[in-house]
Design an enzyme around this catalytic site. Structure first.
Site, short mmCIF file in Angstrom:
data_model
loop_
_atom_site.label_atom_id
_atom_site.label_comp_id
_atom_site.label_asym_id
_atom_site.label_seq_id
_atom_site.Cartn_x
_atom_site.Cartn_y
_atom_site.Cartn_z
N SER A 17 -7.39 -7.98 1.27
CA SER A 17 -8.58 -8.76 1.63
C SER A 17 -8.32 -10.26 1.52
O SER A 17 -8.93 -11.05 2.22
CB SER A 17 -9.76 -8.37 0.73
N TYR A 175 2.03 -9.57 -17.79
CA TYR A 175 2.31 -9.70 -16.34
C TYR A 175 3.80 -9.51 -16.08
O TYR A 175 4.20 -8.76 -15.19
CB TYR A 175 1.84 -11.08 -15.87
P1 NAP Z 1 -5.09 -12.72 -5.07
O1 NAP Z 1 -5.20 -13.90 -4.16
O2 NAP Z 1 -5.78 -12.76 -6.38
O3 NAP Z 1 -5.54 -11.42 -4.25
C1 NAP Z 1 -5.51 -10.18 -4.91
C2 NAP Z 1 -5.78 -9.07 -3.93
O4 NAP Z 1 -5.63 -7.83 -4.63
C3 NAP Z 1 -7.20 -9.08 -3.38
O5 NAP Z 1 -7.16 -8.55 -2.08
C4 NAP Z 1 -7.93 -8.12 -4.33
O6 NAP Z 1 -9.08 -7.51 -3.74
C5 NAP Z 1 -6.85 -7.09 -4.59
N1 NAP Z 1 -6.99 -6.36 -5.84
C6 NAP Z 1 -7.13 -6.86 -7.09
N2 NAP Z 1 -7.21 -5.85 -7.98
C7 NAP Z 1 -7.12 -4.70 -7.27
C8 NAP Z 1 -7.17 -3.32 -7.61
N3 NAP Z 1 -7.31 -2.93 -8.87
N4 NAP Z 1 -7.07 -2.41 -6.62
C9 NAP Z 1 -6.93 -2.80 -5.32
N5 NAP Z 1 -6.90 -4.09 -4.95
C10 NAP Z 1 -6.99 -5.02 -5.90
O7 NAP Z 1 -3.56 -12.42 -5.42
P2 NAP Z 1 -2.23 -12.85 -4.63
O8 NAP Z 1 -1.76 -14.14 -5.16
O9 NAP Z 1 -2.41 -12.65 -3.19
O10 NAP Z 1 -1.21 -11.74 -5.20
C11 NAP Z 1 -0.89 -10.56 -4.49
C12 NAP Z 1 0.31 -9.90 -5.16
O11 NAP Z 1 1.40 -10.81 -5.17
C13 NAP Z 1 0.07 -9.51 -6.63
O12 NAP Z 1 0.73 -8.32 -6.90
C14 NAP Z 1 0.71 -10.67 -7.39
O13 NAP Z 1 1.11 -10.28 -8.68
C15 NAP Z 1 1.88 -10.96 -6.49
N6 NAP Z 1 2.44 -12.29 -6.64
C16 NAP Z 1 1.68 -13.40 -6.46
C17 NAP Z 1 2.26 -14.65 -6.60
C18 NAP Z 1 1.49 -15.94 -6.39
O14 NAP Z 1 2.04 -17.01 -6.72
N7 NAP Z 1 0.29 -15.91 -5.87
C19 NAP Z 1 3.61 -14.77 -6.92
C20 NAP Z 1 4.37 -13.61 -7.10
C21 NAP Z 1 3.77 -12.38 -6.94
P3 NAP Z 1 -10.57 -8.20 -3.78
O15 NAP Z 1 -10.54 -9.29 -2.73
O16 NAP Z 1 -11.49 -7.10 -3.43
O17 NAP Z 1 -10.75 -8.74 -5.15
#
Ligand code: NAP
Length: 271
Positions: A17, A175
């Protein structure tokens, strides 16, 4: 969501999303050939917007796709089952699972102080969820193959871990441990699914501009300015999406278990 998908493949992207998952969905849409299941936890409006943007992005690239939304908390076994059922009923197939959904700790806490509640939450969502969702998806993929090995590059599982899989941040040990566990998850599933011709890959993003990192934006702005990464900028969801699209396009048929850095060169040791 329509039933008539012709010869198109189907992809399920968790946490699509917003943020990185949304970027992955958009790049898959632009690639074409995949109908998309956009999973979300609670933000239905954002999921719907992503699905609409995907259909539009596909159209602009000259492809016709279907994009449906499906709520589900990946830490719940019942919800994981529903996600696979949604794909089975809506698309009649699953060719690509992208384990992207994940959360950061609500509060960053020194590991001398951090509590078990946050640990259990992060392990449940970031590690147990993708591990057992992959189990369900893999069973379904193997069933689709009907006893034959798949065409290399055609069916894939991609997991989004993080540079935190190998970088110790002592204010969010939960994490880091969840992401380090995902690296073994990738190795396990790559080893197990190779005989079926199903590729398994891991993406390790660096610091990507999303809602997750919004609250630490200034800190990382400073770190980028000080040379944290050779490429001196934030990563984008599109950067990660392009890596997933390359896998989905079948360009890595002999590389199962591969880890792709999408981190601006963060991993490089420099002197
Ligand atoms: P984000 O902007 O917070 O988005 C999180 C997404 O995951 C949203 O679509 C949310 O849905 C969904 N979500 C959260 N909890 C969930 C659950 N229990 N079941 C199903 N969906 C769930 O996060 P992001 O930065 O895009 O991160 C995405 C992935 O990349 C994660 O695994 C994160 O650890 C990894 N990552 C991120 C970064 C970074 O710098 N951002 C770096 C390395 C890795 P809703 O919209 O409904 O809340």
């Amino acid at each position: 969501m329509t039933q008539d998908t012709g010869t198109r493949k189907a992809a399920l992207i968790t946490g699509a999303s917003r943020g990185i998952g949304r970027g992955i969905a958009l790049e898959l849409a632009a690639l074409g050939g995949y109908d998309l299941a956009i999973n979300y936890a609670s933000n239905e409006d954002a999921a719907r917007e992503t699905a609409e943007a995907c259909v539009e992005a596909a159209g602009e690239a000259g492809h016709e796709i279907t994009a449906g939304i499906v709520r589900g908390d990946i830490s719940s076994g019942e919800d994981r089952g529903r996600l696979i059922e949604y794909v089975r009923e809506g698309f009649g197939r699953l060719d690509l699972l992208v384990n992207n959904a994940g959360v950061a700790p609500s509060v960053r806490a020194d590991i001398l102080e951090a509590g078990e509640e946050s640990f259990d939450r992060l392990i449940g969502i970031n590690l147990k969820g993708p591990y057992f969702l992959t189990q369900l998806a893999a069973r379904y993929m193997v069933e689709q193959l009907g006893g034959q090995p798949g065409t290399p590059g055609a069916m894939n599982v991609v997991t989004v871990s993080s540079i935190s899989a190998y970088t110790a941040s002592v204010n969010r040990g939960d994490y880091c441990i969840s992401k380090a566990g995902l690296s073994m998850h990738t190795q396990l599933w790559a080893a197990r699914l190779a005989e079926h011709g199903i590729g398994v890959y891991e993406i390790q993003p660096g610091i990507i501009e999303t809602d997750m990192t919004a609250r630490v934006k200034e800190r990382y702005d400073t770190l980028f300015a000080e040379g944290l990464t050779p490429l001196p900028r934030w990563g984008t969801p599109e950067d990660v999406g392009k890596a997933v699209a390359a896998i989905a396009a079948g360009h890595f048929p002999y590389s199962t278990g591969m880890v792709i850095d999408v981190d601006g060169g963060f991993r490089l040791r420099r002197l």
